[in-house]
Design a protein around this motif. Structure first.
Motif, PDB file in Angstrom:
ATOM      1  N   THR A 124       0.706 -18.846 -21.450  1.00  0.00           N
ATOM      2  CA  THR A 124       2.084 -18.586 -21.039  1.00  0.00           C
ATOM      3  C   THR A 124       3.011 -19.365 -21.966  1.00  0.00           C
ATOM      4  O   THR A 124       2.900 -20.587 -22.069  1.00  0.00           O
ATOM      5  CB  THR A 124       2.323 -19.014 -19.579  1.00  0.00           C
ATOM      6  OG1 THR A 124       1.388 -18.345 -18.724  1.00  0.00           O
ATOM      7  CG2 THR A 124       3.736 -18.643 -19.140  1.00  0.00           C
TER       8      THR A 124
ATOM      9  N   TYR B  60       3.280 -13.730 -20.708  1.00  0.00           N
ATOM     10  CA  TYR B  60       1.942 -14.032 -20.182  1.00  0.00           C
ATOM     11  C   TYR B  60       0.950 -13.229 -21.008  1.00  0.00           C
ATOM     12  O   TYR B  60       1.039 -11.996 -21.081  1.00  0.00           O
ATOM     13  CB  TYR B  60       1.841 -13.648 -18.710  1.00  0.00           C
ATOM     14  CG  TYR B  60       0.438 -13.729 -18.152  1.00  0.00           C
ATOM     15  CD1 TYR B  60      -0.132 -14.957 -17.817  1.00  0.00           C
ATOM     16  CD2 TYR B  60      -0.323 -12.576 -17.967  1.00  0.00           C
ATOM     17  CE1 TYR B  60      -1.423 -15.028 -17.310  1.00  0.00           C
ATOM     18  CE2 TYR B  60      -1.609 -12.639 -17.464  1.00  0.00           C
ATOM     19  CZ  TYR B  60      -2.158 -13.868 -17.138  1.00  0.00           C
ATOM     20  OH  TYR B  60      -3.438 -13.923 -16.641  1.00  0.00           O
TER      21      TYR B  60
ATOM     22  N   TYR C 192      -4.093  -8.337 -22.500  1.00  0.00           N
ATOM     23  CA  TYR C 192      -3.037  -7.934 -21.565  1.00  0.00           C
ATOM     24  C   TYR C 192      -1.824  -8.829 -21.789  1.00  0.00           C
ATOM     25  O   TYR C 192      -1.941 -10.064 -21.769  1.00  0.00           O
ATOM     26  CB  TYR C 192      -3.532  -8.071 -20.126  1.00  0.00           C
ATOM     27  CG  TYR C 192      -2.483  -7.807 -19.068  1.00  0.00           C
ATOM     28  CD1 TYR C 192      -2.063  -6.507 -18.792  1.00  0.00           C
ATOM     29  CD2 TYR C 192      -1.924  -8.854 -18.334  1.00  0.00           C
ATOM     30  CE1 TYR C 192      -1.095  -6.273 -17.818  1.00  0.00           C
ATOM     31  CE2 TYR C 192      -0.964  -8.628 -17.368  1.00  0.00           C
ATOM     32  CZ  TYR C 192      -0.555  -7.326 -17.116  1.00  0.00           C
ATOM     33  OH  TYR C 192       0.408  -7.092 -16.152  1.00  0.00           O
TER      34      TYR C 192
ATOM     35  N   ASN D  43      -4.878 -21.680 -19.946  1.00  0.00           N
ATOM     36  CA  ASN D  43      -5.950 -21.899 -18.987  1.00  0.00           C
ATOM     37  C   ASN D  43      -7.210 -21.153 -19.430  1.00  0.00           C
ATOM     38  O   ASN D  43      -7.141 -19.999 -19.873  1.00  0.00           O
ATOM     39  CB  ASN D  43      -5.524 -21.403 -17.600  1.00  0.00           C
ATOM     40  CG  ASN D  43      -6.584 -21.671 -16.547  1.00  0.00           C
ATOM     41  OD1 ASN D  43      -6.925 -22.813 -16.286  1.00  0.00           O
ATOM     42  ND2 ASN D  43      -7.111 -20.603 -15.953  1.00  0.00           N
TER      43      ASN D  43
ATOM     44  N   CYS E  98      -3.135 -12.601 -21.763  1.00  0.00           N
ATOM     45  CA  CYS E  98      -4.476 -12.809 -21.225  1.00  0.00           C
ATOM     46  C   CYS E  98      -5.503 -12.091 -22.104  1.00  0.00           C
ATOM     47  O   CYS E  98      -5.393 -10.891 -22.344  1.00  0.00           O
ATOM     48  CB  CYS E  98      -4.567 -12.296 -19.787  1.00  0.00           C
ATOM     49  SG  CYS E  98      -6.209 -12.509 -19.037  1.00  0.00           S
TER      50      CYS E  98
ATOM     51  N   VAL F  38     -12.151 -15.839 -19.734  1.00  0.00           N
ATOM     52  CA  VAL F  38     -10.732 -15.499 -19.586  1.00  0.00           C
ATOM     53  C   VAL F  38      -9.887 -16.613 -20.194  1.00  0.00           C
ATOM     54  O   VAL F  38     -10.081 -17.788 -19.873  1.00  0.00           O
ATOM     55  CB  VAL F  38     -10.345 -15.319 -18.099  1.00  0.00           C
ATOM     56  CG1 VAL F  38      -8.863 -14.976 -17.976  1.00  0.00           C
ATOM     57  CG2 VAL F  38     -11.196 -14.253 -17.435  1.00  0.00           C
TER      58      VAL F  38
ATOM     59  N   GLU G  15      -5.835 -17.540 -20.597  1.00  0.00           N
ATOM     60  CA  GLU G  15      -4.488 -17.180 -20.173  1.00  0.00           C
ATOM     61  C   GLU G  15      -3.478 -18.103 -20.859  1.00  0.00           C
ATOM     62  O   GLU G  15      -3.589 -19.321 -20.768  1.00  0.00           O
ATOM     63  CB  GLU G  15      -4.361 -17.309 -18.658  1.00  0.00           C
ATOM     64  CG  GLU G  15      -5.301 -16.393 -17.889  1.00  0.00           C
ATOM     65  CD  GLU G  15      -5.333 -16.725 -16.414  1.00  0.00           C
ATOM     66  OE1 GLU G  15      -4.755 -15.961 -15.613  1.00  0.00           O
ATOM     67  OE2 GLU G  15      -5.939 -17.764 -16.060  1.00  0.00           O
TER      68      GLU G  15
ATOM     69  N   SER H 180      -9.501 -11.370 -22.167  1.00  0.00           N
ATOM     70  CA  SER H 180     -10.701 -11.452 -21.328  1.00  0.00           C
ATOM     71  C   SER H 180     -11.815 -10.597 -21.916  1.00  0.00           C
ATOM     72  O   SER H 180     -11.563  -9.657 -22.671  1.00  0.00           O
ATOM     73  CB  SER H 180     -10.392 -10.988 -19.903  1.00  0.00           C
ATOM     74  OG  SER H 180     -10.000  -9.625 -19.887  1.00  0.00           O
TER      75      SER H 180
END
Length: 268
Positions: free
Chosen positions: A252, A185, A172, A237, A187, A248, A250, A189
């Motif tokens: 940025t 951003y 995403y 993260n 992501c 997950v 993440e 997962s």
């Protein structure tokens, strides 16, 4: 003729490796004060990473020639599946062998990732896992560091996919606006068993990561690259959706467009 070409490529890379090593040694010796030390340390780290990338590039020329040979033989024998997978493998290796310090558009990076995913689905079977990209077309020209997203998708396939349960992997990507500028951003997962607690602890404490008693450096290399490129503006993260379920990642990073580059003065 192919052998001569391959040998010349290897020879050229070896000369380049020696030059890069000499440059790194010179930068260390030339350091005169604290400010220069920090600047030279940053350059040293970049040169070291570039050197390591070049060392990896020496070998693939041989494999590309082998794939070309297999592709030709399969084409003559009308083995369409073999022709297809050798084409995908060749595309994969050419992308990996390209300049890893040159950012690529999201469109290019995702096309490369889809190519990689298709190879893995041939290996595991399409019923083993699915891969979905959720991203607006308006940001597909934004630039990202080569292979960063791929590394985490690869990690998800390697550690989440099994033949026991179907795993869903999702990428995403969206742009977000903050007071200090526009960011991407990202992501990644999956619906696998998630990160083991010791892995999350190792990532947080920046200590060596081990999977099944084998040291893995992919995650930490990606973290170092992001730090070198974006400084403190890069945020990453690692977490699980629930205990023992769903890894997950993440990320940025500042938006970088085709005519916009990140420089040292832009970093915090």
């Amino acid at each position: 003729r192919q052998a001569e070409s391959e040998q010349k490529a290897i020879s050229d890379l070896q000369i380049t490796l020696k030059t890069k090593q000499d440059e790194m040694n010179a930068m260390i010796l030339d350091s005169a004060n604290d400010g220069e030390v920090r600047e030279k340390a940053d350059k040293y780290n970049r040169k070291k990473a570039e050197l390591e990338a070049m060392q990896v590039q020496i070998r693939p020329h041989f494999y590309l020639n082998c794939l070309s040979l297999i592709h030709g033989m399969a084409d003559v024998a009308k083995e369409e599946k073999i022709v297809h997978i050798t084409e995908m493998l060749s595309n994969y290796m050419r992308y990996v062998m390209s300049d890893t310090f040159e950012p690529r558009s999201l469109k290019e990076e995702i096309a490369f990732i889809r190519n990689y995913v298709e190879i893995q689905q041939i290996r595991y079977g399409k019923e083993a896992f699915s891969f979905e990209v959720i991203m607006e077309d308006t940001i597909d020209t934004y630039l990202v560091p080569t292979l960063i997203i791929h590394n985490f998708v690869e990690n998800a396939i390697t550690h989440a996919v099994s033949l026991d349960n179907h795993v869903e992997i999702t990428l995403y990507i969206v742009n977000e606006n903050y007071e200090d500028g526009e960011y991407l951003y990202i992501c990644i997962s999956d619906t696998g068993t998630g990160f083991p607690p010791d892995i999350l602890e190792a990532i947080e404490q920046d200590t060596p990561i081990y999977y099944n008693d084998r040291k893995h450096i992919g995650i930490q290399n990606s973290l170092k690259r992001l730090k070198l490129i974006y400084g403190e503006k890069a945020k990453i993260n690692f977490s699980n959706m629930d205990e023992g379920y769903g890894a997950v990642v993440e990320i940025t990073i500042p938006v970088q467009k085709e005519q916009n580059t990140v420089t040292n003065k832009d970093r915090v």
